[in-house]
Enzyme design. Structure first.
Site, short mmCIF file in Angstrom:
data_model
loop_
_atom_site.label_atom_id
_atom_site.label_comp_id
_atom_site.label_asym_id
_atom_site.label_seq_id
_atom_site.Cartn_x
_atom_site.Cartn_y
_atom_site.Cartn_z
N HIS A 268 0.88 -1.19 0.00
CA HIS A 268 0.00 0.00 0.00
C HIS A 268 0.91 1.23 0.00
O HIS A 268 1.74 1.38 -0.89
CB HIS A 268 -0.91 -0.11 1.24
CG HIS A 268 -2.05 0.85 1.30
ND1 HIS A 268 -2.43 1.65 0.26
CD2 HIS A 268 -2.92 1.16 2.32
CE1 HIS A 268 -3.47 2.39 0.62
NE2 HIS A 268 -3.77 2.12 1.88
N HIS A 307 -2.37 -2.03 -9.74
CA HIS A 307 -3.34 -1.47 -8.81
C HIS A 307 -4.59 -2.34 -8.84
O HIS A 307 -4.97 -2.84 -9.89
CB HIS A 307 -3.70 -0.03 -9.23
CG HIS A 307 -4.29 0.75 -8.12
ND1 HIS A 307 -5.63 0.70 -7.82
CD2 HIS A 307 -3.73 1.59 -7.22
CE1 HIS A 307 -5.85 1.50 -6.78
NE2 HIS A 307 -4.72 2.03 -6.39
N ASP A 363 2.68 5.75 -6.60
CA ASP A 363 3.95 5.63 -5.88
C ASP A 363 5.16 5.55 -6.79
O ASP A 363 6.29 5.66 -6.32
CB ASP A 363 3.92 4.37 -4.99
CG ASP A 363 2.98 4.56 -3.83
OD1 ASP A 363 2.94 5.68 -3.30
OD2 ASP A 363 2.29 3.60 -3.46
N1 ACO Z 1 4.93 -6.47 -10.73
C1 ACO Z 1 4.83 -7.66 -11.35
N2 ACO Z 1 3.70 -8.39 -11.42
C2 ACO Z 1 2.61 -7.89 -10.81
C3 ACO Z 1 2.64 -6.66 -10.14
C4 ACO Z 1 3.86 -5.94 -10.11
N3 ACO Z 1 3.94 -4.77 -9.49
N4 ACO Z 1 1.42 -6.41 -9.62
C5 ACO Z 1 0.65 -7.45 -9.95
N5 ACO Z 1 1.36 -8.34 -10.69
C6 ACO Z 1 0.87 -9.58 -11.28
C7 ACO Z 1 0.57 -10.63 -10.23
O1 ACO Z 1 1.70 -11.43 -9.97
C8 ACO Z 1 -0.56 -11.38 -10.88
O2 ACO Z 1 -0.02 -12.21 -11.87
P1 ACO Z 1 -0.65 -13.67 -12.14
O3 ACO Z 1 -2.05 -13.39 -12.66
O4 ACO Z 1 0.27 -14.30 -13.15
O5 ACO Z 1 -0.66 -14.38 -10.82
C9 ACO Z 1 -1.35 -10.29 -11.62
O6 ACO Z 1 -0.38 -9.27 -11.91
C10 ACO Z 1 -2.51 -9.72 -10.81
O7 ACO Z 1 -1.98 -9.19 -9.60
P2 ACO Z 1 -2.68 -9.29 -8.18
O8 ACO Z 1 -1.60 -9.37 -7.14
O9 ACO Z 1 -3.75 -10.34 -8.20
O10 ACO Z 1 -3.40 -7.87 -8.11
P3 ACO Z 1 -3.99 -7.19 -6.81
O11 ACO Z 1 -5.10 -6.31 -7.29
O12 ACO Z 1 -4.30 -8.17 -5.75
O13 ACO Z 1 -2.74 -6.31 -6.29
C11 ACO Z 1 -1.23 -4.56 -5.91
C12 ACO Z 1 -2.61 -4.95 -6.46
C13 ACO Z 1 -1.10 -5.01 -4.44
C14 ACO Z 1 -1.11 -3.03 -5.93
C15 ACO Z 1 -0.11 -5.22 -6.76
O14 ACO Z 1 -0.23 -4.76 -8.10
C16 ACO Z 1 1.29 -4.92 -6.23
O15 ACO Z 1 1.75 -5.62 -5.32
N6 ACO Z 1 1.98 -3.86 -6.78
C17 ACO Z 1 3.30 -3.52 -6.27
C18 ACO Z 1 3.18 -2.72 -4.98
C19 ACO Z 1 2.64 -1.31 -5.19
O16 ACO Z 1 3.08 -0.58 -6.06
N7 ACO Z 1 1.68 -0.94 -4.34
C20 ACO Z 1 1.09 0.38 -4.35
C21 ACO Z 1 -0.34 0.34 -4.77
S1 ACO Z 1 -1.00 1.96 -4.90
C22 ACO Z 1 -1.27 2.38 -3.31
O17 ACO Z 1 -1.60 1.64 -2.44
C23 ACO Z 1 -1.12 3.76 -3.00
#
Ligand code: ACO
Length: 436
Positions: A268, A307, A363
């Site tokens: 987050h 996201h 971010d």
């Molecule tokens: N890098 C690489 N792969 C990713 C990323 C990433 N940043 N984010 C998601 N994926 C992939 C997952 O591995 C998944 O792949 P799969 O379908 O092969 O298993 C797919 O994309 C879907 O991702 P989920 O994790 O199911 O998406 P979710 O909606 O649960 O997660 C989140 C969203 C937590 C923001 C995620 O994208 C992440 O961890 N990003 C990196 C951390 C980040 O930047 N957080 C800030 C968010 S904005 C905020 O809170 C202000």
């Protein structure tokens, strides 16, 4: 077109049900009537991480993640970032309308006059270890305000609520700045009432021997824009925590501390700090392809990408990119920007990221600006928490005044044992996980 109902056929019993559809949702409680017999509890929904469940009605922040739209109270984020100050936007979030000139003057006056911290807050902060993470200090110090303002527990009284809201919006920057100074071993700087919200924060962070701190206007405006962009984001993890903890009628300081804890996680608000770590690890533009390959091979994530709601470019990231250019005119270019731009360029063309609709989020660029302005990465999430306090409080008020809301209490799907015979000590076997 039929009526606004959903017809559900239960193939276990052959019975069918009509469930009303309102605002594109059905009420989960309407499923409870669907039973296989009188002993059956009734159907529930199962939705870990609330991926398809609305937990409230809200009129504060609107997001259309597919089209990359973000609006506060109906106003596009781009317009607010261009035309407003953060305190104007905080007022809008909390009270539903932009303030008139006299309203804004009073609001600024009220916030300005609550920026001082009680000396016991200062003493509490003195007790932290010199290298304590500023988020841990922020969370604990916000929670400790509950002991200084015990009347805040009367959350049913609107005037009392408003007083605590003003105190929180005013004092969180002071706590944040004290936490920063503590980590550097510098004496605390008290607020200066002649400065605006962003300038005063900069004064508390950076004033040294000079009698009066003068903020660079371009940097103060950039910080204020960043505050506007971070002020609210509908039912995200920390807003949901604010509503959930607040639903137990805990006071607003304890409740805000809980929301702030949720923000601290790297998935987050903690992501901005992680982005900088990642850019340091990559080191140069030439290493970007190898890093992307590593991520695609399942070794870590591209921090600042992806996201839950945005499946298109995060509109805040666009404004931040624009703001970064204004900041770099003053500070000089942060060379990490070149690595970030290369990462973004390659990722946006790569099938892995395109297929999963992974775009830069808020971010991704914010940390680069913060670093150029002189902030250390450990304070980045604190910079997020300052403006988000206004959004949390708007969500909290809306929850408390919504007659449909009660104490938040999800259900579970039971996967454990049926009732078991008690095992006496001499017959128990060690639990592998506990003895590792
Ligand atoms: N890098 C690489 N792969 C990713 C990323 C990433 N940043 N984010 C998601 N994926 C992939 C997952 O591995 C998944 O792949 P799969 O379908 O092969 O298993 C797919 O994309 C879907 O991702 P989920 O994790 O199911 O998406 P979710 O909606 O649960 O997660 C989140 C969203 C937590 C923001 C995620 O994208 C992440 O961890 N990003 C990196 C951390 C980040 O930047 N957080 C800030 C968010 S904005 C905020 O809170 C202000």
């Amino acid at each position: 077109m039929g009526d606004s109902t959903l017809r559900i056929q239960d193939n276990r019993t052959g019975q069918s049900y009509n469930v009303p559809i309102e605002n594109g949702t059905i009420r989960a409680m309407d499923l409870r009537q669907i039973k296989t017999g009188p002993e059956d509890f009734g159907l529930m929904t199962y939705d870990p991480a609330f991926t398809n469940t609305s937990s409230c009605r809200s009129s504060i922040t609107f997001i259309d993640g597919d089209r990359g739209i973000l609006r506060y109270r109906g106003y596009p984020i781009e317009v607010l970032a261009e035309k407003c100050t953060f305190l104007e936007v905080a007022y809008l979030l909390l009270f539903g309308e932009l303030p008139t000139e006299p309203e804004l003057k009073n609001w600024i006056g009220d916030i300005t006059h609550h920026t001082m911290l009680h000396e016991s807050s200062k003493k509490l902060m003195d007790g932290f270890h010199h290298d304590a993470h500023p988020m841990g200090m922020l969370v604990s110090s916000i929670a400790a305000l509950s002991t200084i303002y015990p009347e805040s527990r009367h959350i049913e009284d609107p005037a009392n609520r408003l007083l605590q809201i003003k105190r929180l919006i005013a004092k969180v920057p002071s706590i944040a700045a004290f936490a920063y100074r503590h980590s550097l071993g510098f004496p605390y700087v008290y607020p200066d009432n002649e400065l605006n919200y962003a300038e005063n924060f900069m004064n508390m962070l950076w004033r040294m021997m000079e009698p009066k701190y003068v903020a660079n206007p371009a940097l103060a405006r950039a910080l204020d824009i960043l505050f506007i962009l971070h002020a609210d984001h509908e039912q995200n993890c920390s807003a949901n925590t604010m509503r959930s903890v607040g639903s137990s009628h805990a006071d607003p300081y304890l409740t805000t501390a809980a929301a702030c804890s949720a923000l601290a996680g790297p998935l987050h608000g903690g992501a901005n700090e992680e982005v900088l770590r990642m850019l340091d690890e990559i080191g140069s533009k030439d290493n970007v392809p190898a890093y992307i390959k590593k991520v695609k091979d399942g070794h870590g994530k591209l921090m600042g990408f992806g996201h839950r709601i945005y499946k298109n470019y995060d509109p805040r990231a666009k404004i931040i990119k624009w703001t970064a250019e204004r900041v770099f005119e003053v500070t000089g270019r942060n060379r990490k920007l070149d690595i970030a731009l290369e990462l973004e360029r390659i990722a946006l063309e790569d099938e892995y990221f395109v297929k999963r609709k992974l775009y830069p989020n808020v971010d991704f660029y914010s940390g680069i600006i913060y670093q150029a302005m002189g902030f250390k990465p450990a304070i980045f999430t604190v910079l997020f928490a300052i403006p988000r306090t206004a959004g949390w409080l708007a969500q909290w008020q809306e929850m408390l005044t919504d007659p449909e809301q009660k104490i938040a209490r999800p259900r579970q799907v039971w996967t454990g044992h049926e009732v078991r015979e008690f095992v006496p000590m001499e017959k128990r076997v060690p639990v592998a996980a506990a003895t590792k």
